[in-house]
Design a protein around this motif. Sequence first.
Motif, short mmCIF file in Angstrom:
data_model
loop_
_atom_site.label_atom_id
_atom_site.label_comp_id
_atom_site.label_asym_id
_atom_site.label_seq_id
_atom_site.Cartn_x
_atom_site.Cartn_y
_atom_site.Cartn_z
N LEU A 235 0.80 -1.23 0.00
CA LEU A 235 0.00 0.00 0.00
C LEU A 235 0.83 1.28 0.00
CD1 LEU A 235 -2.59 -1.22 2.64
CD2 LEU A 235 -3.04 -0.86 0.19
N ASN A 236 0.36 2.26 -0.74
CA ASN A 236 0.94 3.60 -0.72
C ASN A 236 -0.08 4.57 -0.13
OD1 ASN A 236 3.35 2.88 -2.11
ND2 ASN A 236 2.13 2.77 -3.99
N ALA A 237 0.38 5.73 0.31
CA ALA A 237 -0.54 6.76 0.80
C ALA A 237 -1.56 7.04 -0.30
CB ALA A 237 0.24 8.02 1.14
N GLY A 238 -2.83 7.13 0.09
CA GLY A 238 -3.89 7.40 -0.88
C GLY A 238 -4.55 6.14 -1.42
N ASP A 239 -4.06 4.96 -1.04
CA ASP A 239 -4.67 3.71 -1.51
C ASP A 239 -5.88 3.34 -0.65
OD1 ASP A 239 -2.99 3.31 -3.64
OD2 ASP A 239 -1.65 1.92 -2.60
N HIS A 240 -6.60 2.34 -1.13
CA HIS A 240 -7.84 1.91 -0.50
C HIS A 240 -7.90 0.38 -0.51
CE1 HIS A 240 -12.27 0.94 -1.06
NE2 HIS A 240 -12.30 1.63 0.06
N VAL A 241 -8.47 -0.18 0.57
CA VAL A 241 -8.58 -1.63 0.70
C VAL A 241 -10.05 -1.98 0.94
CG1 VAL A 241 -7.97 -3.59 2.19
CG2 VAL A 241 -6.27 -1.84 1.70
N VAL A 242 -10.51 -3.08 0.38
CA VAL A 242 -11.84 -3.59 0.70
C VAL A 242 -11.61 -4.85 1.55
CG1 VAL A 242 -13.95 -4.64 -0.21
CG2 VAL A 242 -12.93 -2.67 -1.38
N SER A 243 -12.19 -4.85 2.75
CA SER A 243 -11.96 -5.98 3.65
C SER A 243 -13.28 -6.51 4.20
CB SER A 243 -11.07 -5.53 4.82
OG SER A 243 -11.07 -6.52 5.83
N CYS A 244 -13.27 -7.78 4.49
CA CYS A 244 -14.39 -8.38 5.20
C CYS A 244 -14.42 -7.75 6.60
CB CYS A 244 -14.13 -9.88 5.30
SG CYS A 244 -15.35 -10.70 6.29
N SER A 245 -15.62 -7.47 7.12
CA SER A 245 -15.69 -6.82 8.44
C SER A 245 -15.26 -7.79 9.55
CB SER A 245 -17.10 -6.29 8.71
OG SER A 245 -18.02 -7.33 8.58
N SER A 246 -15.39 -9.09 9.30
CA SER A 246 -14.98 -10.06 10.33
C SER A 246 -13.52 -10.43 10.10
CB SER A 246 -15.79 -11.35 10.25
OG SER A 246 -17.11 -11.09 9.93
N VAL A 247 -12.63 -9.66 10.68
CA VAL A 247 -11.21 -10.01 10.63
C VAL A 247 -10.66 -9.98 12.06
CG1 VAL A 247 -10.64 -9.30 8.27
CG2 VAL A 247 -10.52 -7.61 10.11
N PHE A 248 -9.51 -10.60 12.23
CA PHE A 248 -8.86 -10.66 13.54
C PHE A 248 -8.76 -9.24 14.14
CE2 PHE A 248 -4.68 -10.97 15.89
CZ PHE A 248 -5.24 -11.59 17.00
N GLY A 249 -8.98 -9.12 15.46
CA GLY A 249 -9.03 -7.81 16.12
C GLY A 249 -7.83 -6.92 15.84
N ALA A 250 -6.62 -7.49 15.86
CA ALA A 250 -5.42 -6.67 15.64
C ALA A 250 -5.34 -6.18 14.19
CB ALA A 250 -4.17 -7.48 16.00
N THR A 251 -5.79 -7.01 13.25
CA THR A 251 -5.81 -6.59 11.84
C THR A 251 -6.80 -5.43 11.69
OG1 THR A 251 -5.39 -8.89 11.24
CG2 THR A 251 -6.16 -7.44 9.48
N HIS A 252 -7.93 -5.57 12.34
CA HIS A 252 -8.92 -4.51 12.32
C HIS A 252 -8.34 -3.23 12.92
CE1 HIS A 252 -12.53 -2.30 13.57
NE2 HIS A 252 -12.97 -2.74 12.41
N GLY A 253 -7.55 -3.38 13.98
CA GLY A 253 -6.89 -2.24 14.61
C GLY A 253 -5.93 -1.53 13.65
N LEU A 254 -5.25 -2.28 12.80
CA LEU A 254 -4.36 -1.65 11.80
C LEU A 254 -5.17 -0.78 10.86
CD1 LEU A 254 -1.91 -4.44 10.48
CD2 LEU A 254 -1.37 -2.49 11.93
N PHE A 255 -6.30 -1.35 10.38
CA PHE A 255 -7.16 -0.61 9.44
C PHE A 255 -7.68 0.69 10.05
CE2 PHE A 255 -8.58 -4.89 7.40
CZ PHE A 255 -7.52 -4.84 6.51
#
Length: 391
Positions: free
Chosen positions: A98-118
């Motif tokens: 990822l670069n600044a200005g990028d976008h990710v589509v993620s499933c809402s059910s992800v591991f808590g720490a991964t969600h914390g990164l987002f």
Amino acid sequence: MKVNKKHFETEAIRTQSETTQFSEHSVPLYLTSGFVFDDAEEMRASFAEEKQRDLYSRYSNPNVNEFVEKVCAMEGAESGFAFASGMAAVFSTFATLLNAGDHVVSCSSVFGATHGLFTKYFPKWNIECSYFNIDEVETIESLIQPNTKFIYAETPTNPGVDVLDLAFLSTICKKHNLLLVVDNCFATPYLQNPIKFGADLVIHSATKLMDGQGRVLGGITVGKKELIREIYLFSRLTGPSLSPFNAWVLSKSLETLAVRVEKHCENAMKLATFLEAHPKVTWVKYPFLKSHPKYDIAKKQMRLGGNIVAFEVAGGLEGGRLFFDNIKMCSLSANLGDTRTIVTHPASTTHAKVEPEVKKAAGITDGMVRISVGLEHVDDIIQDLEQALAK
Ligand SMILES: Cc1ncc(COP(=O)(O)O)c(C=O)c1O
């Protein structure tokens, strides 16, 4: 030794570092931070990557190489890089792609720490994330933007044991020229190979069933060679590498992954069936139970249902508390994928920092229990839960 490594179990056991002059049968532990060179030219050529060899253990190490080679063989991946933990693998993969200005589509059910990164760190680098609900995968295409880089998915999910259709996600990614990145931790490479269904990168927390005995942390990302090359370049600079000792432990553990996971799954299926019939259990989710909403997809892409069972104890928070306080044999812990059965309360532990609406979307209720089914005799596991539910 020439071996016809056709089967998963044989790959796991017979993928080995080269034997040294001592003709050892079991791979030795290469506890060394650096490696020596014969002369200045060898050193120059090695650093210039004209010569393939180990230079420094932040870059590579024989034990780490063996672990990576095994996981690549198991996942059908071209290349890989191993990390100090699953989160180091997740973060380094994201930071590379990822670069600044990028976008990710993620499933809402992800591991808590991964969600914390987002939610906590991506915004400060101007990286956006849009979530799709596990039950509304038809909304995914509407979330894709011109700056979207990849779709991120966990399947089965932690902790809800929901299942996402990997072939379906891959079709969307191909249509929109996006990468598909999958956290395959719950399934292990024995039960599911996302690359077969079109994933570009597969991430594992090796801390879980790969180790299988709750001893060491580790992580790995495998997939397309050109993407792993970028991840390698990022990681050799930033230093999230797996230690040789942990790699040695993990590589040994992979030799028994198939037999261990078969038994974990057999125990989990029996436990899930018991819980489903119990009057104090409101609902049970296990990918290979016919009642699982994505049973057909689980059957299509997984060999067996895994070792995680999610369920809800009747009586809300108080019912859940009573159940936890009366567990006698199983461990109350936040880890998973151990020989010992572990009972976790996601709402107050692993997902405590996740916002209430995200928790709701991920199916995490106050009374929800996640069980990582171990390798004790299944009758003893059932008996422990039965007596705790009776209170
Ligand atoms: C699905 C999933 N991904 C990633 C991680 C992070 O792994 P680690 O604890 O090895 O950093 C976990 C840990 O529980 C997990 O369950």
